[in-house]
Structures are given as structure tokens and as C-alpha cells.
Motif scaffolding. Structure first.
Motif, PDB file in Angstrom:
ATOM      1  N   THR A 137       0.899  -0.939  -0.591  1.00  0.00           N
ATOM      2  CA  THR A 137       0.340  -0.229   0.254  1.00  0.00           C
ATOM      3  C   THR A 137       1.037   1.554   0.512  1.00  0.00           C
ATOM      4  O   THR A 137       2.127   1.428   0.003  1.00  0.00           O
ATOM      5  CB  THR A 137      -1.168  -0.665   1.023  1.00  0.00           C
ATOM      6  OG1 THR A 137       0.140   0.431   2.663  1.00  0.00           O
ATOM      7  CG2 THR A 137      -1.832  -1.425   0.858  1.00  0.00           C
ATOM      8  N   SER A 171       1.573   5.238   1.623  1.00  0.00           N
ATOM      9  CA  SER A 171       1.221   6.214   2.513  1.00  0.00           C
ATOM     10  C   SER A 171       1.598   7.307   2.042  1.00  0.00           C
ATOM     11  O   SER A 171       3.026   7.563   2.237  1.00  0.00           O
ATOM     12  CB  SER A 171       1.845   5.532   3.960  1.00  0.00           C
ATOM     13  OG  SER A 171       1.130   4.654   4.458  1.00  0.00           O
ATOM     14  N   GLY A 223       2.251   5.799  12.400  1.00  0.00           N
ATOM     15  CA  GLY A 223       2.700   5.822  11.898  1.00  0.00           C
ATOM     16  C   GLY A 223       2.944   6.823  11.105  1.00  0.00           C
ATOM     17  O   GLY A 223       3.150   5.721   9.683  1.00  0.00           O
ATOM     18  N   HIS A 224       3.692   7.634  10.991  1.00  0.00           N
ATOM     19  CA  HIS A 224       3.822   8.863   9.857  1.00  0.00           C
ATOM     20  C   HIS A 224       5.394   8.513   9.251  1.00  0.00           C
ATOM     21  O   HIS A 224       5.718   8.786   8.391  1.00  0.00           O
ATOM     22  CB  HIS A 224       3.545  10.159  10.237  1.00  0.00           C
ATOM     23  CG  HIS A 224       1.938  10.043  10.185  1.00  0.00           C
ATOM     24  ND1 HIS A 224       1.573   9.298  10.970  1.00  0.00           N
ATOM     25  CD2 HIS A 224       1.506  11.343   9.540  1.00  0.00           C
ATOM     26  CE1 HIS A 224       0.331  10.418  10.965  1.00  0.00           C
ATOM     27  NE2 HIS A 224       0.228  11.069   9.966  1.00  0.00           N
ATOM     28  N   LEU A 268      -1.484  12.548   6.459  1.00  0.00           N
ATOM     29  CA  LEU A 268      -1.129  11.115   5.653  1.00  0.00           C
ATOM     30  C   LEU A 268      -2.307  10.917   4.970  1.00  0.00           C
ATOM     31  O   LEU A 268      -3.725  11.067   5.387  1.00  0.00           O
ATOM     32  CB  LEU A 268      -1.245  10.161   7.047  1.00  0.00           C
ATOM     33  CG  LEU A 268      -1.281   8.703   6.798  1.00  0.00           C
ATOM     34  CD1 LEU A 268      -0.314   8.070   5.854  1.00  0.00           C
ATOM     35  CD2 LEU A 268      -1.522   7.211   7.982  1.00  0.00           C
ATOM     36  N   VAL A 292      -3.487   7.511   2.664  1.00  0.00           N
ATOM     37  CA  VAL A 292      -3.176   5.919   2.051  1.00  0.00           C
ATOM     38  C   VAL A 292      -3.492   4.936   1.377  1.00  0.00           C
ATOM     39  O   VAL A 292      -4.640   5.469   0.692  1.00  0.00           O
ATOM     40  CB  VAL A 292      -3.143   4.888   3.524  1.00  0.00           C
ATOM     41  CG1 VAL A 292      -2.868   3.277   3.319  1.00  0.00           C
ATOM     42  CG2 VAL A 292      -2.761   5.410   4.855  1.00  0.00           C
ATOM     43  N   ASP A 323      -2.778  -5.545   6.246  1.00  0.00           N
ATOM     44  CA  ASP A 323      -1.964  -3.867   6.879  1.00  0.00           C
ATOM     45  C   ASP A 323      -2.247  -2.708   7.432  1.00  0.00           C
ATOM     46  O   ASP A 323      -2.617  -2.012   7.271  1.00  0.00           O
ATOM     47  CB  ASP A 323      -2.176  -3.532   4.973  1.00  0.00           C
ATOM     48  CG  ASP A 323      -1.474  -4.715   3.983  1.00  0.00           C
ATOM     49  OD1 ASP A 323      -0.274  -4.285   3.831  1.00  0.00           O
ATOM     50  OD2 ASP A 323      -2.790  -5.175   3.481  1.00  0.00           O
ATOM     51  N   THR A 362      -0.848   1.891   8.362  1.00  0.00           N
ATOM     52  CA  THR A 362       0.666   1.826   7.492  1.00  0.00           C
ATOM     53  C   THR A 362       1.851   0.556   7.731  1.00  0.00           C
ATOM     54  O   THR A 362       2.777   0.632   7.544  1.00  0.00           O
ATOM     55  CB  THR A 362       1.692   3.169   8.110  1.00  0.00           C
ATOM     56  OG1 THR A 362       1.626   3.155   9.110  1.00  0.00           O
ATOM     57  CG2 THR A 362       0.791   4.343   7.556  1.00  0.00           C
ATOM     58  N   SER A 418       3.681  -0.490   4.611  1.00  0.00           N
ATOM     59  CA  SER A 418       3.001   0.168   3.365  1.00  0.00           C
ATOM     60  C   SER A 418       4.020   1.256   2.998  1.00  0.00           C
ATOM     61  O   SER A 418       5.210   1.048   3.693  1.00  0.00           O
ATOM     62  CB  SER A 418       1.847   1.571   4.000  1.00  0.00           C
ATOM     63  OG  SER A 418       2.437   2.535   5.000  1.00  0.00           O
ATOM     64  N   LYS A 476       6.186   4.353   2.124  1.00  0.00           N
ATOM     65  CA  LYS A 476       5.993   6.150   2.751  1.00  0.00           C
ATOM     66  C   LYS A 476       5.944   7.227   1.533  1.00  0.00           C
ATOM     67  O   LYS A 476       7.766   6.464   1.430  1.00  0.00           O
ATOM     68  CB  LYS A 476       6.565   5.539   4.193  1.00  0.00           C
ATOM     69  CG  LYS A 476       6.233   5.153   5.590  1.00  0.00           C
ATOM     70  CD  LYS A 476       6.564   5.477   6.730  1.00  0.00           C
ATOM     71  CE  LYS A 476       5.981   4.410   7.889  1.00  0.00           C
ATOM     72  NZ  LYS A 476       6.116   2.838   7.447  1.00  0.00           N
TER      73      LYS A 476
END
Length: 324
Positions: free
Chosen positions: A4, A6, A39-40, A225, A227, A263, A315, A318, A320
């Protein structure tokens, strides 16, 4: 690329950090980047705001080590107290400040920079006011950088006032030993309350990422964020099921997206037709990249949870991509 995507807007993070900086004035700004900055991406977020924040906060020593390896030089406070000598060795090697929450952790942490955690009602961690004198006997003034606690219901006036009174009593005790200790009680909710809750500094977590705790407005703070899921196949519908569900519709084509509950998304929150599979979801709507999470508050409401959990979760697998 099968992960995925992000998309993280570091300009939004900086906007939020500058707004917090303005609210705090000359007080210390502790930027909370635990759990991979909700999650960033902790390293990228810390680099983006190192000129704004005074200190970074992480949950465990490993998270602090990663920031140091990434080149972060500002002070780093570890929330979980050291549990053994190995933790002490690593904290010292990477110049991390530790949390003292008991006589045992005070004895273990001698010679390390520390912040004393006081339990004012959250009952999650920290020494009680009755234990504080004994904790202080096991620390030198040179070791103490600060003391802190946490508002368990910052939207509740009575509960917060009671915690503030307890924290003020703890602050008086600590500052008799170390006058320069930085007292910080407020996290994001306390920052939004303002006033006497701000003390010498405050910790900002969820606000940094564009959201506010329950009972507060996020106006002026920008979610950072989004996604996206990538389409892997268009399947002509042949009847039968939709993933693990018996279909109750007739479709022409179904679009398969590479994103599932493994995920970090919630199985029962539809992103297309019916429930998610572990690694995919199915939708009658088709596009090459599908925006699946643009607002954690909205997604959390559908999932019956809070934005904090959503951000830490979605995330997980993912790639980024950062906008600077």
C-alpha cells in the motif's frame, strides 16, 4: 510495487508543529514520535521538525536508538522506564533520557539523565506522591531533567483540576531537589486546554499529525496522512461470492485491490464490496490507485475506535512517500 502507499505531507506536520510551538510560547515542546510517529515515520517526522521541537519522546529504547542513528541530536525521552541493566547500557550509549517511575528504576538509573513520572490518576505508570520522597533520595540533582504526568480525561474539568493539584504538589517536592527540572503535565488535550496545564513544557502527539483528542476541536491542524491501495486485477464476475462472502448482487466486473486486514485495516469496515480479505479487498468501483484513508477520524468512526489506533495501524505494510 505491491505494498500500500502511504502519502505523508511533512508540510502539514510542520504546520501543526509551528501551531503547537506558538501555543507553548517559550515553554519546552516535547514532540511525541513513538510508534513510528503514529505510523507517519519517526525518522522523517523528527528530521522535518527538529528545528521546531525541543525534545522528542519515544515509547521504548529501540525507538530512541533509531532516531539517533538517523542523525537526530535533540534530547530524546523514553517513556517506558528501564527494566534491566541492558536498558541502562543502551540508553547511556545513545544519550537517551530515561523515565523513573519507582525506587527500583531510580536506583537502576543512577548517572543517567531522567524525568520522574508521577501517577496523578491515570494509574498507568508512575510513582504515587507518597513514594516520591523515597524516589528522590535515590537520585542526584544532576540526574533530574524533569518530571511529568498525564491527564487521563483532559476534556473533564473536575478530573483535570484534581490531577493538576496532585502534580503541583509533586512539582514542589522535585524542585526542592532540582530547581531547573522541567515540569510537563499536558499532552495534546492539555495543550488545547492551555493555561495552568502548560507548566514548563508540554508533549504533543496526536496534534502533530492533525487530530485532536475526544472533546476537543482539531481546527487549524492538518491531517498529514493518506493511504492508497493499488489495483491488481479486474475480474469478470462469474457469480458466486465476493471474497469470503456470498454475493447478494450481480456485477459486471470486480476490481481487486492489494490491501487487507493484514495491512492494518479493519476487516468489517467496507472499502468496497463486503468484508476485507487478509491481503485484498474487492470493489465494483475501479481505478488504478484507490484512496482508502484520508481522514483517520472518519475511518475510526466506522470502525468503532479512535484515530490513534487507526494511524498506528494502517501504515503497517506500506511504502511511505513524503511530500516536503
Amino acid at each position: 510495487m505491491q505494498k500500500t502507499l502511504s502519502y505523508i505531507n511533512l508540510r502539514a506536520v510542520r504546520n501543526n508543529a509551528l501551531k503547537i510551538r506558538s501555543a507553548l510560547g517559550k515553554r519546552k515542546f516535547f514532540a511525541v514520535v513513538k510508534a513510528d510517529a503514529y505510523g507517519h515515520g519517526a525518522e522523517e517526522v523528527a528530521r522535518a521538525i527538529e528545528d521546531i521541537a525541543d525534545c522528542f519522546c519515544v515509547a521504548i529504547i529501540d525507538e530512541g536508538v533509531k532516531l539517533r542513528v538517523a542523525g537526530i541530536t535533540k534530547p530524546i525521552l523514553v517513556f517506558t522506564p528501564p527494566l534491566d541493566v541492558g536498558d541502562i547500557i543502551r540508553a547511556k550509549a545513545y544519550n537517551l533520557s530515561v523515565t523513573v517511575n519507582s525506587v527500583h528504576s531510580a536506583q537502576l538509573s543512577k548517572g543517567l539523565k531522567c524525568h520522574i513520572k508521577v501517577n496523578t490518576g491515570m494509574n498507568r505508570s508512575g510513582c504515587n506522591l507518597s513514594e516520591l520522597d523515597e524516589v528522590l533520595k535515590n537520585l542526584s540533582a544532576d540526574d533530574i531533567e524533569g518530571l511529568y504526568s498525564h491527564l487521563y480525561a483532559p476534556e473533564n474539568n473536575a478530573a483535570s483540576a484534581k490531577q493538576l493539584a496532585l502534580f503541583n504538589a509533586a512539582e514542589s517536592k522535585v524542585k526542592r531537589v532540582c530547581a531547573s527540572a522541567c515540569a510537563h503535565l499536558a499532552a495534546s488535550g492539555g495543550i488545547l486546554r492551555g493555561g495552568s496545564f502548560l507548566k514548563n513544557g508540554a508533549r504533543a502527539g496526536i496534534l502533530l499529525y492533525g487530530y485532536a483528542p475526544a472533546g476537543f476541536s482539531r481546527t487549524g491542524y492538518i491531517p498529514a496522512l493518506k493511504v492508497y491501495a493499488r489495483r491488481t486485477q479486474v475480474t469478470p464476475y462469474i457469480g458466486g461470492g465476493v471474497g469470503y462472502n456470498i454475493s447478494d448482487k450481480n456485477y459486471k466486473d470486480l476490481n481487486i485491490y492489494r490491501l487487507g486486514y493484514a495491512d492494518g485495516f479493519f476487516r468489517g469496515v467496507p472499502l468496497g464490496e463486503k468484508t476485507l480479505c487478509m491481503d485484498a479487498f474487492i470493489s465494483a468501483r475501479g481505478e488504478e490507485f484507490r484512496l482508502v484513508m484520508a481522514d483517520a477520524d472518519e475511518y475510526a468512526a466506522k470502525a468503532g475506535t479512535i484515530s490513534y489506533e487507526v494511524l498506528c495501524s494502517v501504515t503497517r505494510r506500506s511504502l511511505k512517500i513524503y511530500e516536503r
